[in-house]
Design an enzyme around this catalytic site. Sequence first.
Site, PDB file in Angstrom:
ATOM      1  N   ILE A  47      -9.657   9.299  -2.642  1.00 31.58           N
ATOM      2  CA  ILE A  47     -10.054   8.939  -1.072  1.00 31.58           C
ATOM      3  C   ILE A  47      -9.431   9.948  -0.155  1.00 31.58           C
ATOM      4  CG2 ILE A  47      -9.801   7.051   0.403  1.00 31.58           C
ATOM      5  CD1 ILE A  47     -11.026   6.498  -2.551  1.00 31.58           C
ATOM      6  N   ASN A  89       0.776  -1.372  -0.118  1.00 31.23           N
ATOM      7  CA  ASN A  89       0.136  -0.042   0.024  1.00 31.23           C
ATOM      8  C   ASN A  89       0.762   1.305   0.147  1.00 31.23           C
ATOM      9  OD1 ASN A  89      -2.525   2.010   0.912  1.00 31.23           O
ATOM     10  ND2 ASN A  89      -1.122   1.911   2.705  1.00 31.23           N
ATOM     11  N   THR A 128      -7.684  10.638   2.378  1.00 30.94           N
ATOM     12  CA  THR A 128      -6.494  10.342   3.235  1.00 30.94           C
ATOM     13  C   THR A 128      -5.554  11.370   3.699  1.00 30.94           C
ATOM     14  OG1 THR A 128      -5.112   9.914   1.204  1.00 30.94           O
ATOM     15  CG2 THR A 128      -6.366   7.972   2.037  1.00 30.94           C
ATOM     16  N   LYS A 132       2.147   3.902 -11.681  1.00 33.48           N
ATOM     17  CA  LYS A 132       0.797   3.109 -11.073  1.00 33.48           C
ATOM     18  C   LYS A 132       0.692   2.133 -12.184  1.00 33.48           C
ATOM     19  CE  LYS A 132       0.065   4.611  -6.910  1.00 33.48           C
ATOM     20  NZ  LYS A 132       0.334   3.563  -5.969  1.00 33.48           N
ATOM     21  N   TYR A 174       3.892   9.344 -11.327  1.00 31.44           N
ATOM     22  CA  TYR A 174       2.954   8.860 -10.627  1.00 31.44           C
ATOM     23  C   TYR A 174       2.150   7.995 -11.628  1.00 31.44           C
ATOM     24  CZ  TYR A 174      -1.061   7.912  -7.439  1.00 31.44           C
ATOM     25  OH  TYR A 174      -1.795   7.380  -6.637  1.00 31.44           O
TER      26      TYR A 174
END
Length: 249
Positions: free
Chosen positions: A188, A90, A190, A159, A155
């Site tokens: 999300i 994660n 976070t 991914k 990024y």
Amino acid sequence: MKILENKVALITGAGAGIGKATALLLAENGAKVVVSNISKENGQAVVKEIIEKGGDAIFFKADVASAAENEALVAYTLKHYGQLDIAVNNAGIVGPFGLTGDYPLEDWQKVIDVNLSGVFYGLRYQIPAMIERGGSIVNLASILGQVGTKFLPAYVAAKHGVVGLTKAAALEYADKNIRINSIAPSYIKTPLVMKTLDQATIDTVVESLPLGRMGEPEEIAELILFLASPKSSYVTGGYYPVDGGFLAQ
């Protein structure tokens, strides 16, 4: 009997956000959890919370960008619990925004080291630990593992790489009863995302999501629980969006 009773789960980046929510949920469902994080303070706080709720957890500080620290993390897990059944790769970073043509080289390398090489290093040592018993590995990709966006070249590349790496490894180890899947969160709530985006960007993001809101870490953790459990015994090599409908557009 709880669905993950007698299982041992290792989770990287488990000190906050999706990793923390996953650690708490897997522990609640019976798993013994190895909480790994680069922040000792955050990781130990999650372990304390799990234990206070009656669960079983330990902490190991590791930087996933280091192959040696991934190896040490798995070795510590085996030494303490004697087995590894579930791994959740994660840990990740976003990196700075910038155009590909002048993206800072050191930032490119850091994002790739954490987000892609970190997943490979995890697999590299988690898989041998699961060969005898089988197991389930869940890699955190992103909606940007399927589509692109401006100003995040490292990024997006990392991914996309996670998705491909997951498929390759899943095919290689299917006959060993090791299932390997990736999931694709969108935006999300976070600490990482909320720190990265300003309010105007958050408002724009919410408008782009068919469900009209950002997701919660616990909603990602629920899919990870399913993929980690025997309920998903015929599921491997998949890429599963949890994105409020973003990729359906």
